[in-house]
Design a protein around this motif. Structure first.
Motif, PDB file in Angstrom:
ATOM      1  N   PRO A 178      18.150 -42.296-100.547  1.00  0.00           N
ATOM      2  CA  PRO A 178      16.834 -42.487-100.766  1.00  0.00           C
ATOM      3  C   PRO A 178      16.307 -43.931-100.682  1.00  0.00           C
ATOM      4  CG  PRO A 178      17.881 -41.207-102.499  1.00  0.00           C
ATOM      5  CD  PRO A 178      18.809 -41.862-101.544  1.00  0.00           C
ATOM      6  N   GLN A 179      15.283 -44.302 -99.832  1.00  0.00           N
ATOM      7  CA  GLN A 179      14.906 -45.618 -99.668  1.00  0.00           C
ATOM      8  C   GLN A 179      13.486 -45.828-100.001  1.00  0.00           C
ATOM      9  OE1 GLN A 179      16.026 -46.584 -95.696  1.00  0.00           O
ATOM     10  NE2 GLN A 179      18.170 -47.184 -96.499  1.00  0.00           N
ATOM     11  N   GLY A 180      13.009 -45.714-101.406  1.00  0.00           N
ATOM     12  CA  GLY A 180      11.515 -45.792-101.720  1.00  0.00           C
ATOM     13  C   GLY A 180      11.078 -44.238-101.249  1.00  0.00           C
ATOM     14  N   GLN A 181      10.148 -44.605-100.454  1.00  0.00           N
ATOM     15  CA  GLN A 181       9.036 -43.210-100.189  1.00  0.00           C
ATOM     16  C   GLN A 181       9.811 -42.555 -98.809  1.00  0.00           C
ATOM     17  OE1 GLN A 181       6.442 -42.204-101.823  1.00  0.00           O
ATOM     18  NE2 GLN A 181       6.811 -43.796-103.113  1.00  0.00           N
ATOM     19  N   VAL A 182      10.598 -43.022 -98.295  1.00  0.00           N
ATOM     20  CA  VAL A 182      11.576 -42.572 -97.210  1.00  0.00           C
ATOM     21  C   VAL A 182      13.054 -42.128 -97.735  1.00  0.00           C
ATOM     22  CG1 VAL A 182       9.865 -43.262 -95.490  1.00  0.00           C
ATOM     23  CG2 VAL A 182      12.123 -44.563 -95.923  1.00  0.00           C
ATOM     24  N   PHE A 183      13.649 -41.445 -96.721  1.00  0.00           N
ATOM     25  CA  PHE A 183      15.022 -40.922 -97.053  1.00  0.00           C
ATOM     26  C   PHE A 183      15.851 -41.510 -95.563  1.00  0.00           C
ATOM     27  CE2 PHE A 183      18.929 -38.428 -96.805  1.00  0.00           C
ATOM     28  CZ  PHE A 183      19.161 -38.331 -97.961  1.00  0.00           C
ATOM     29  N   ILE A 229      10.377 -33.425 -92.974  1.00  0.00           N
ATOM     30  CA  ILE A 229      11.109 -31.988 -93.067  1.00  0.00           C
ATOM     31  C   ILE A 229      10.632 -31.555 -94.364  1.00  0.00           C
ATOM     32  CG2 ILE A 229      13.199 -32.838 -92.117  1.00  0.00           C
ATOM     33  CD1 ILE A 229      14.358 -32.715 -95.020  1.00  0.00           C
ATOM     34  N   SER A 230      10.256 -30.206 -94.192  1.00  0.00           N
ATOM     35  CA  SER A 230       9.845 -29.422 -95.340  1.00  0.00           C
ATOM     36  C   SER A 230      11.007 -28.789 -96.281  1.00  0.00           C
ATOM     37  CB  SER A 230       9.026 -28.054 -94.870  1.00  0.00           C
ATOM     38  OG  SER A 230       8.686 -27.472 -95.899  1.00  0.00           O
ATOM     39  N   GLY A 231      11.058 -29.353 -97.550  1.00  0.00           N
ATOM     40  CA  GLY A 231      12.443 -28.739 -98.194  1.00  0.00           C
ATOM     41  C   GLY A 231      11.988 -27.423 -98.578  1.00  0.00           C
ATOM     42  N   MET A 232      13.030 -26.897 -99.729  1.00  0.00           N
ATOM     43  CA  MET A 232      12.922 -25.703-100.323  1.00  0.00           C
ATOM     44  C   MET A 232      11.849 -25.410-101.440  1.00  0.00           C
ATOM     45  SD  MET A 232      16.822 -24.554-100.758  1.00  0.00           S
ATOM     46  CE  MET A 232      17.639 -23.500 -99.588  1.00  0.00           C
ATOM     47  N   ASN A 233      11.466 -26.434-101.984  1.00  0.00           N
ATOM     48  CA  ASN A 233      10.390 -26.643-103.139  1.00  0.00           C
ATOM     49  C   ASN A 233       8.883 -26.793-102.543  1.00  0.00           C
ATOM     50  OD1 ASN A 233      10.239 -29.357-102.299  1.00  0.00           O
ATOM     51  ND2 ASN A 233      10.832 -29.931-104.387  1.00  0.00           N
ATOM     52  N   GLY A 234       8.849 -26.858-100.929  1.00  0.00           N
ATOM     53  CA  GLY A 234       7.621 -26.701-100.422  1.00  0.00           C
ATOM     54  C   GLY A 234       7.314 -28.221-100.161  1.00  0.00           C
ATOM     55  N   SER A 235       7.737 -29.130-100.646  1.00  0.00           N
ATOM     56  CA  SER A 235       7.437 -30.632-100.554  1.00  0.00           C
ATOM     57  C   SER A 235       7.861 -31.031 -99.240  1.00  0.00           C
ATOM     58  CB  SER A 235       7.582 -31.500-101.558  1.00  0.00           C
ATOM     59  OG  SER A 235       9.044 -31.719-101.918  1.00  0.00           O
ATOM     60  N   ASN A 236       7.235 -32.165 -98.469  1.00  0.00           N
ATOM     61  CA  ASN A 236       7.613 -32.576 -97.216  1.00  0.00           C
ATOM     62  C   ASN A 236       8.184 -33.986 -97.859  1.00  0.00           C
ATOM     63  OD1 ASN A 236       6.648 -30.577 -95.674  1.00  0.00           O
ATOM     64  ND2 ASN A 236       4.601 -31.822 -95.355  1.00  0.00           N
TER      65      ASN A 236
END
Length: 109
Positions: free
Chosen positions: A90-95, A41-48
Motif C-alpha cells: 500500500p502506498q497512500g491511495q494506491v497499491f 481492480i474491483s475487490g471482493m467487498n465491492g470497492s475499487n
C-alpha cells in the motif's frame, strides 16, 4: 557510546520493517490507464482499488505457455475483465505492484 546509539537506531529500523511487509490482493480489472500505468481492480467487498504498475513490476501469466509454462508480459497484456492476484505494498491511495499474476484460460483464482 556511539556504537550503542547506532545499534539502537538499527534495532528500531528492524522492528519497523514488518509494518511495511508486502501483501496480496485479488480482483477483476475494471479499467486500465495506459498514460499513468495504473489499473483499477474491483475487490471482493465491492470497492475499487488503483494499482500502480512500475517498470520493475513482474507481469506473469500462470500456465500460459505452449507446454503449460509461465509467460512474462508487459503492461499492454492487462485488460479489463481479467482476474488478477497482485503482490505489493500500500502506498497512500494506491497499491504499488511488485508482481501481477493471472491464470490463462480460467476466470478466477
Amino acid at each position: 557510546m556511539k556504537f550503542k546509539k547506532l545499534l539502537a537506531v538499527l534495532f528500531g529500523i528492524a522492528i519497523s520493517i514488518p509494518a511495511f511487509a508486502d501483501m496480496d490482493i485479488q480482483g477483476q480489472i475494471v479499467s486500465v490507464n495506459n498514460a499513468n500505468k495504473t489499473i483499477t481492480i474491483s475487490g471482493m467487498n465491492g470497492s475499487n482499488m488503483v494499482v500502480q504498475v512500475f517498470p520493475y513490476t513482474k507481469l506473469k501469466g500462470d500456465d500460459c505457455g505452449v507446454f503449460g509454462n509461465d509467460t512474462y508480459h508487459n503492461f499492454t497484456a492487462l485488460k479489463p475483465g481479467m482476474f488478477v492476484e497482485i503482490d505489493g505494498y500500500p502506498q497512500g491511495q494506491v497499491f504499488g505492484a511488485q508482481e501481477i499474476e493471472w491464470k490463462c484460460g480460467r476466470r478466477a483464482y
